[in-house]
Design a protein around this motif. Structure first.
Motif, PDB file in Angstrom:
ATOM      1  N   ALA A  55       0.728  -0.954  -0.158  1.00 50.78           N
ATOM      2  CA  ALA A  55      -0.147  -0.146   0.317  1.00 50.78           C
ATOM      3  C   ALA A  55       0.991   1.068  -0.359  1.00 50.78           C
ATOM      4  CB  ALA A  55      -0.874  -0.179   1.268  1.00 50.78           C
ATOM      5  N   LYS A  57       0.705   4.431  -0.314  1.00 49.65           N
ATOM      6  CA  LYS A  57      -0.057   4.997   0.943  1.00 49.65           C
ATOM      7  C   LYS A  57       1.283   5.162   2.270  1.00 49.65           C
ATOM      8  CE  LYS A  57      -3.730   3.780   0.289  1.00 49.65           C
ATOM      9  NZ  LYS A  57      -4.997   3.295   0.708  1.00 49.65           N
ATOM     10  N   THR A  99      -6.341   1.503  -6.035  1.00 52.05           N
ATOM     11  CA  THR A  99      -8.234   1.508  -5.395  1.00 52.05           C
ATOM     12  C   THR A  99      -8.465   2.858  -4.681  1.00 52.05           C
ATOM     13  OG1 THR A  99      -7.093  -1.476  -4.807  1.00 52.05           O
ATOM     14  CG2 THR A  99      -8.573   0.211  -3.111  1.00 52.05           C
ATOM     15  N   ARG A 142     -14.288  -3.524  -5.282  1.00 52.00           N
ATOM     16  CA  ARG A 142     -14.015  -3.384  -3.591  1.00 52.00           C
ATOM     17  C   ARG A 142     -15.691  -3.218  -3.158  1.00 52.00           C
ATOM     18  NH1 ARG A 142     -10.605   1.637   0.006  1.00 52.00           N
ATOM     19  NH2 ARG A 142     -11.095   0.543   1.628  1.00 52.00           N
ATOM     20  N   MET A 189     -11.535  -4.390   1.572  1.00 48.26           N
ATOM     21  CA  MET A 189     -10.685  -3.678   3.528  1.00 48.26           C
ATOM     22  C   MET A 189     -11.345  -3.381   4.163  1.00 48.26           C
ATOM     23  SD  MET A 189      -7.490  -2.464   3.411  1.00 48.26           S
ATOM     24  CE  MET A 189      -6.777  -1.895   5.567  1.00 48.26           C
ATOM     25  N   SER A 192      -8.996  -2.790  10.326  1.00 49.71           N
ATOM     26  CA  SER A 192      -7.464  -1.786  10.045  1.00 49.71           C
ATOM     27  C   SER A 192      -6.738  -2.664  11.245  1.00 49.71           C
ATOM     28  CB  SER A 192      -7.735  -0.838  10.152  1.00 49.71           C
ATOM     29  OG  SER A 192      -6.850   0.500   9.784  1.00 49.71           O
ATOM     30  N   ASN A 193      -5.133  -2.687  11.103  1.00 46.45           N
ATOM     31  CA  ASN A 193      -4.761  -2.839  12.414  1.00 46.45           C
ATOM     32  C   ASN A 193      -4.512  -3.970  13.638  1.00 46.45           C
ATOM     33  OD1 ASN A 193      -2.534  -2.135  13.861  1.00 46.45           O
ATOM     34  ND2 ASN A 193      -3.078  -0.476  15.011  1.00 46.45           N
ATOM     35  N   GLY A 229      -5.275  -4.682   3.150  1.00 46.70           N
ATOM     36  CA  GLY A 229      -4.309  -4.670   4.290  1.00 46.70           C
ATOM     37  C   GLY A 229      -5.085  -5.081   5.514  1.00 46.70           C
ATOM     38  N   PHE A 231      -3.622  -5.322   8.394  1.00 38.56           N
ATOM     39  CA  PHE A 231      -2.809  -7.025   9.644  1.00 38.56           C
ATOM     40  C   PHE A 231      -1.962  -6.039  10.229  1.00 38.56           C
ATOM     41  CE2 PHE A 231      -1.648 -11.229   7.468  1.00 38.56           C
ATOM     42  CZ  PHE A 231      -2.770 -11.462   6.765  1.00 38.56           C
ATOM     43  N   GLU A 272      -3.253  -6.332  -0.187  1.00 41.99           N
ATOM     44  CA  GLU A 272      -2.103  -4.389   0.097  1.00 41.99           C
ATOM     45  C   GLU A 272      -1.709  -4.125   1.396  1.00 41.99           C
ATOM     46  OE1 GLU A 272      -5.538  -3.669  -2.428  1.00 41.99           O
ATOM     47  OE2 GLU A 272      -6.830  -2.776  -0.453  1.00 41.99           O
ATOM     48  N   HIS A 273      -0.655  -5.000   1.936  1.00 38.08           N
ATOM     49  CA  HIS A 273      -0.702  -4.492   3.424  1.00 38.08           C
ATOM     50  C   HIS A 273       0.247  -3.654   3.338  1.00 38.08           C
ATOM     51  CE1 HIS A 273      -2.565  -7.816   5.405  1.00 38.08           C
ATOM     52  NE2 HIS A 273      -1.583  -8.501   5.018  1.00 38.08           N
ATOM     53  N   GLY A 274       0.533  -2.188   4.256  1.00 40.35           N
ATOM     54  CA  GLY A 274       1.236  -1.560   4.740  1.00 40.35           C
ATOM     55  C   GLY A 274       2.170  -1.421   5.223  1.00 40.35           C
ATOM     56  N   ARG A 275       1.463  -1.286   6.688  1.00 39.50           N
ATOM     57  CA  ARG A 275       1.843  -1.159   8.189  1.00 39.50           C
ATOM     58  C   ARG A 275       2.439  -2.304   8.178  1.00 39.50           C
ATOM     59  NH1 ARG A 275      -1.354   1.634  11.653  1.00 39.50           N
ATOM     60  NH2 ARG A 275      -3.120   1.608   9.994  1.00 39.50           N
ATOM     61  N   HIS A 370       2.283   4.930   6.768  1.00 36.96           N
ATOM     62  CA  HIS A 370       0.814   6.158   7.750  1.00 36.96           C
ATOM     63  C   HIS A 370       1.693   7.114   9.089  1.00 36.96           C
ATOM     64  CE1 HIS A 370      -1.628   2.863   5.782  1.00 36.96           C
ATOM     65  NE2 HIS A 370      -0.946   2.366   6.586  1.00 36.96           N
TER      66      HIS A 370
HETATM   67  C1  LIG Z   1      -7.516   0.374   0.877  1.00 37.67           C
HETATM   68  C2  LIG Z   1      -6.541   0.298   1.486  1.00 37.67           C
HETATM   69  N1  LIG Z   1      -5.702  -1.171   0.954  1.00 37.67           N
HETATM   70  C3  LIG Z   1      -4.387  -0.380   2.321  1.00 37.67           C
HETATM   71  C4  LIG Z   1      -4.324  -0.139   3.148  1.00 37.67           C
HETATM   72  C5  LIG Z   1      -3.127  -0.037   4.117  1.00 37.67           C
HETATM   73  O1  LIG Z   1      -3.423  -0.678   5.388  1.00 37.67           O
HETATM   74  P1  LIG Z   1      -2.216  -1.250   6.463  1.00 37.67           P
HETATM   75  O2  LIG Z   1      -1.393  -0.445   6.142  1.00 37.67           O
HETATM   76  O3  LIG Z   1      -2.951  -0.849   7.676  1.00 37.67           O
HETATM   77  O4  LIG Z   1      -2.427  -2.354   5.914  1.00 37.67           O
HETATM   78  C6  LIG Z   1      -5.328   0.495   3.709  1.00 37.67           C
HETATM   79  C7  LIG Z   1      -5.035   1.645   4.147  1.00 37.67           C
HETATM   80  O5  LIG Z   1      -4.914   3.012   4.531  1.00 37.67           O
HETATM   81  C8  LIG Z   1      -6.244   1.225   2.397  1.00 37.67           C
HETATM   82  O6  LIG Z   1      -7.371   2.211   2.674  1.00 37.67           O
END
Ligand SMILES: Cc1ncc(COP(=O)(O)O)c(C=O)c1O
Length: 413
Positions: A55, A57, A99, A142, A189, A192-193, A229, A231, A272-275, A370
């Protein structure tokens, strides 16, 4: 008083050396840690045709995106700038998921020009796109089923602006099929966390059951199911890390019992994990500018909420290590604050720390996702630099700090 600790990937000596030539505040990312998290995720889900779309962002630095690419990830983008960051980092075609929500048409145009996978947030976008462009072969929707998957952050999904509601899901896929789309993706999605494995497993089960329902009604197969995402990571030292292998085993059982038992062609599993990937591998390094004794004791630092918004926005906890001090001797209670003209500009509230002095270095943990990316310019505060602690244990600047010239660059004096 003894305090729980969090480890650092670099030694105090290494960081002290860096601080001789580098100005605080700055973000610092651990390359090895990032690579290891991706490897773990891929290894745990190796039973499936699995792909992680990082992700963007969470950590939109092209140098970080390139690391995720080297480890085999795609990227999940949500805006024009994120699409451009993906493009400039070398991601092509279906390595890019788009997305977005409330999407400007120029962003769809850019995503289509990159041959990215479109993940639609509303069925009204289907006709909008069809009128203007040729719909791609592969399109994803979605889904927002309403209800509550037990996630504290997302809560009741009927209050969520994201995704296609239940009433539109089948119609959406039917319309895509009528318009000649051949390959389909299903995405949600819903957490979250999330640190409770059962809530994560529940989402997978729900999406698999939904795929079966759509398959039975429309006779379409899914090329992929994207579990999203979300996790969680243990921000607090007393919290425990998710057991990814346990989660994977449970999801594998559901994959077999729900999807395969019902005769669906085995879909790829996307996430699609970021965190989970960058969160624990990022640090914000700051120095104490002032100690103020008022009704409370304030440690004023050279970073502020414009560098790290999560505590002010979500009351998020970020653990602090005080460099060169024994964390077993936490004796003083501080609000750790920045210099913004907002009283919620507190990066920690009522935090027990070793006694602080001007010039002490504070390391904020778990800010890799983030963190920098949610920064802003209130009070004319400038964005900090970003550094990478490379796998060869060197420090490399991967983004310079903003300057006043950058800040004023959009004015014509
Ligand atoms: C559509 C979507 N995918 C993935 C993520 C990533 O989330 P995370 O970083 O908590 O895994 C987000 C976070 O805002 C999101 O909005």
């Amino acid at each position: 008083m003894r305090g729980l600790k969090k480890e650092l990937p670099f030694s105090e000596k290494e960081l002290n050396n860096l601080l001789k030539s580098v100005q605080t505040p700055f973000y610092l990312y651990d390359e090895k840690g990032i690579r290891n998290r991706i490897k773990t995720l891929k290894d745990a889900f190796s039973w499936a045709d699995f792909k992680e779309f990082f992700a963007v962002k969470a950590t939109p630095n092209p140098n970080i995106l390139k690391i995720t690419k080297e480890e085999g990830c795609g990227v999940d983008c949500s805006s024009m700038a994120e699409l451009v960051a993906a493009e400039k980092s070398g991601f092509v075609n279906n390595e890019i998921l788009f997305t977005s929500n409330d999407t400007p048409l120029q962003e769809y145009e850019k995503a289509l020009s990159l041959n990215a996978i479109l993940n639609l947030d509303d069925v009204s976008h289907i006709d909008l796109l069809k009128e203007k462009y040729k719909l791609p072969d592969l399109v994803s929707i979605r889904y927002n089923p309403g209800g509550d998957f037990g996630n504290e952050i997302i809560g009741n999904l009927k209050e969520s602006k994201f995704g296609v509601p239940k009433k539109d899901l089948i119609n959406g896929f039917a319309r895509l099929k009528d318009y000649g789309v051949k390959r389909f993706g299903l995405h949600a999605m819903l957490i979250s966390n999330e640190l409770n494995p059962q809530n994560i497993i529940k989402v997978a089960q729900f999406l698999f059951e939904t795929a079966v329902e759509v398959n039975k009604k429309l006779v379409i197969d899914f090329e992929f199911i994207n579990l999203g995402g979300g996790f969680g990571i243990p921000y607090k030292p007393e919290e425990t890390e998710l057991d990814i292998y346990y989660i994977s085993r449970q999801i594998k059982k559901l994959y077999e019992n729900v999807l395969l038992e019902n005769g669906l062609k085995p879909p790829k599993i996307y996430m699609e994990h970021g965190r989970y990937i960058t969160g624990p591998n990022g640090y914000l390094i700051t120095k104490v500018l002032h100690i103020k004794e008022s009704y409370k004791k304030y440690a004023g630092i050279d970073a502020n909420s414009a560098n790290l918004l999560r505590p002010a926005m979500y009351k998020a906890y970020h653990h602090i290590t005080v460099l060169n001090k024994n964390s077993d001797e936490k004796t003083e209670l501080y609000d750790v604050v920045g210099s913004l003209c907002e009283n919620n500009d507190k990066l920690a509230t009522d935090r027990l720390l070793p006694e602080l002095k001007r010039g002490d270095v504070l390391v904020f943990h778990d800010v890799g996702a983030h963190g920098y990316s949610m920064g802003y310019n209130y009070n004319g505060k400038l964005r900090s630099a970003e550094y990478l602690f490379t796998k060869d244990r060197a420090f490399k600047m991967i983004r310079r700090a903003e300057t006043l010239d950058d800040y004023f660059a959009t004015f014509d004096f």
